[in-house]
Design a protein around this motif. Structure first.
Motif, PDB file in Angstrom:
ATOM      1  N   ALA A 275      68.446 -77.322  14.656  1.00 46.44           N
ATOM      2  CA  ALA A 275      67.411 -77.761  15.844  1.00 46.44           C
ATOM      3  C   ALA A 275      66.397 -78.676  15.325  1.00 46.44           C
ATOM      4  O   ALA A 275      66.212 -78.620  14.156  1.00 46.44           O
ATOM      5  N   PHE A 276      65.891 -79.576  16.338  1.00 44.50           N
ATOM      6  CA  PHE A 276      64.562 -80.096  15.793  1.00 44.50           C
ATOM      7  C   PHE A 276      63.725 -80.043  17.141  1.00 44.50           C
ATOM      8  O   PHE A 276      64.274 -80.308  18.536  1.00 44.50           O
ATOM      9  N   GLY A 277      62.395 -80.266  16.937  1.00 39.39           N
ATOM     10  CA  GLY A 277      61.786 -80.018  18.060  1.00 39.39           C
ATOM     11  C   GLY A 277      60.181 -80.623  17.804  1.00 39.39           C
ATOM     12  O   GLY A 277      59.882 -80.673  16.781  1.00 39.39           O
ATOM     13  N   GLY A 278      59.342 -80.665  18.872  1.00 36.65           N
ATOM     14  CA  GLY A 278      57.952 -81.131  18.725  1.00 36.65           C
ATOM     15  C   GLY A 278      57.488 -81.280  19.946  1.00 36.65           C
ATOM     16  O   GLY A 278      58.065 -80.449  21.098  1.00 36.65           O
ATOM     17  N   PRO A 279      56.253 -82.188  20.236  1.00 36.51           N
ATOM     18  CA  PRO A 279      55.696 -82.247  21.550  1.00 36.51           C
ATOM     19  C   PRO A 279      56.572 -82.707  22.464  1.00 36.51           C
ATOM     20  O   PRO A 279      57.358 -83.653  22.148  1.00 36.51           O
ATOM     21  N   GLU A 280      56.395 -82.646  23.849  1.00 33.46           N
ATOM     22  CA  GLU A 280      57.408 -83.305  24.580  1.00 33.46           C
ATOM     23  C   GLU A 280      57.288 -84.790  24.835  1.00 33.46           C
ATOM     24  O   GLU A 280      58.024 -85.515  24.911  1.00 33.46           O
ATOM     25  N   THR A 289      66.604 -88.418  28.400  1.00 34.35           N
ATOM     26  CA  THR A 289      65.434 -88.914  29.139  1.00 34.35           C
ATOM     27  C   THR A 289      64.768 -89.968  28.324  1.00 34.35           C
ATOM     28  O   THR A 289      63.705 -90.795  29.043  1.00 34.35           O
ATOM     29  N   GLY A 290      65.399 -90.393  27.128  1.00 35.88           N
ATOM     30  CA  GLY A 290      64.627 -91.295  26.495  1.00 35.88           C
ATOM     31  C   GLY A 290      65.690 -92.336  25.856  1.00 35.88           C
ATOM     32  O   GLY A 290      66.895 -92.168  25.785  1.00 35.88           O
TER      33      GLY A 290
END
Ligand code: KE4
Length: 426
Positions: A275-280, A289-290
């Motif tokens: 998993a990878f994550g951070g600020p929206e 979305t990007g």
């Protein structure tokens, strides 16, 4: 000598079918690896029926030990309902909310199927978000077997003497800049020399892949300050430390908040995950979305998420105190043996991670770790196997405790270290 003839027979067949007879090089050791038939709690059994106290724990995921009843139960239940849909499921929301609860730096997360994928995509995201191409990597750290990171890589890349793998175009590795662990001035120099070209610095906040090496006091804080000042994204690769050092991983333990975090191992409870994550603001750049593409058939699959959720719930219930106490006990026990035998070896570790380096300390970086006598470590490894203690077969790996390890396991293990170290050094 233990009878391991069936493992040898299987190896003789396997080596003609798979490189080294294994599915991952870290599992290979001379003269042949042991083929495992069962795991339960802190124990594993090989195909000849020999029992071992297991400190490999599949290289970290099994913080509850093998075949924990709550994990087995949810996997059985899920399998009855199907193993994979290729569509969104509620468990993704449940696990994403649990992750966000423990990692305030993570507003949004993307599930993948391995730690390798997690770091590969986190680095692509950092490049896409910053518009810059270079990344800084710590010598001796291991972030999975993908091109940009197989530069002075630890773990099996060092064990099998390929820290810089063949087959990777120089056009790729020229964008990977190296610095020793625990060395801020080198990072400062790199940043000065490559002004405005650096997208990210990726670090194992506690290196697990050179054997466990701890950050100097304020090292992580200094990395945070320097990268913030220079518009460089700080990536904590918490594939090992996530949920192990604390529920909130190294970033909770050391109180330093990265821009992006990669997770794996424990968060899948023994099933394939990353998993990878951070600020929206950063994560929203990930497709759909990007404009940073990422995808995967098994990403967020029901079985991995079921096992992960069950594992985190059990960890929440029992906490880390007992686990970390046992980690301290085994490190102290091995240290007392080393001191009694007047050996110039170093016990390293933190929480439920430990390793005996066959060299004198202090161990602050990859060069220090490489001073270790790997041949002597292999004698220790084999001697411990004969006494029913199974470690990862490399000086450049970390031994892991689980909540299933008992004080009796630890006493037996320390005694085994004592006996084997006397045999191989006195
Ligand atoms: P996987 O692709 O193996 O799930 O994760 C790669 C990875 C990323 N980051 C860190 C800090 C890691 O430790 C790892 C994988 N660790 C190795 C052993 N140290 C996994 C064992 C193997 O390579 O088979």
């Amino acid at each position: 000598m233990m009878n391991t003839s069936r493992s040898k027979d299987l190896y003789d067949r396997a080596k003609r079918l798979m490189p080294g007879g294994v599915s991952s090089p870290v599992r290979a050791f001379a003269p042949y690896p042991l083929y495992i038939s069962k795991g339960k709690g802190s124990k594993i059994w090989d195909v000849d029926g020999n029992e071992y106290i297991d400190y490999c724990m599949a290289f970290g995921p099994l913080i509850l030990g093998h075949a924990h009843p709550s994990v087995v139960k949810v996997l059985q239940e899920q399998a009855e309902k199907g193993t994979l849909y290729g569509a969104p499921i509620e468990k993704e929301i449940e696990l994403a909310e649990m992750i966000r609860n423990y990692y305030p730096s993570i507003e949004m997360v993307r599930f993948v199927s391995s730690g390798t994928e997690a770091t590969m995509h986190a680095l692509r995201l950092a490049r896409g978000y910053t518009g810059k191409n270079k990344v800084i990597k710590i010598e001796g750290a291991f972030h999975g077997a993908h091109d940009a990171m197989l530069v002075k890589a630890g773990s099996g890349a060092t064990t099998h003497s390929v820290p810089n793998s063949m087959g990777i175009p120089p056009e790729v590795t020229k964008n990977t800049l190296l610095t020793p662990f625990n060395d801020i001035s080198t990072v400062e120099k790199i940043v000065k020399d490559h002004k405005k070209e650096i997208a990210a610095l990726i670090v194992e906040p506690v290196i697990g892949n050179a054997g466990p090496i701890l950050p100097d006091k304020d090292y992580l804080k200094s990395l945070r300050e320097l990268t913030s000042d220079e518009g460089i994204l700080l990536i904590f690769d918490e594939v090992i430390t996530g949920f192990r050092l604390a529920m909130g991983g190294a970033q909770e333990y050391f109180g330093v908040r990265p821009d992006l975090t990669t997770l794996g191992k424990i968060v899948g409870g023994g099933m394939p995950i990353g998993a990878f994550g951070g600020p929206e603001e950063i994560m929203s750049m990930i497709s759909p979305t990007g404009k940073v593409y990422q995808a995967g058939t098994f990403s967020g699959n029901p079985m991995s998420l079921a096992a992960g959720i069950a594992t985190l719930k059990e960890l929440e219930r029992i906490g880390h105190r007992e686990l970390n106490r046992k980690g301290e006990a085994i490190r102290k026990g091995i240290e007392s043996v080393v001191n009694e035998l007047h050996l110039d070896f170093t016990v390293s570790g933190i929480g439920s991670m430990f390793q005996l380096f066959m060299t004198k300390g202090p161990l602050r970086n990859y060069e220090d770790a490489k001073r270790s006598d790997a041949a002597l470590f292999n004698k220790l490894f084999r001697g411990l196997l004969e006494k029913g203690v199974y470690l990862p077969p490399s000086q450049f790996e970390t031994n892991f405790l689980s909540t299933a390890h008992s004080d009796e396991d630890i006493e037996k293990t320390v005694n085994a270290y004592d006996e084997v170290l006397r045999e191989i050094t006195q």
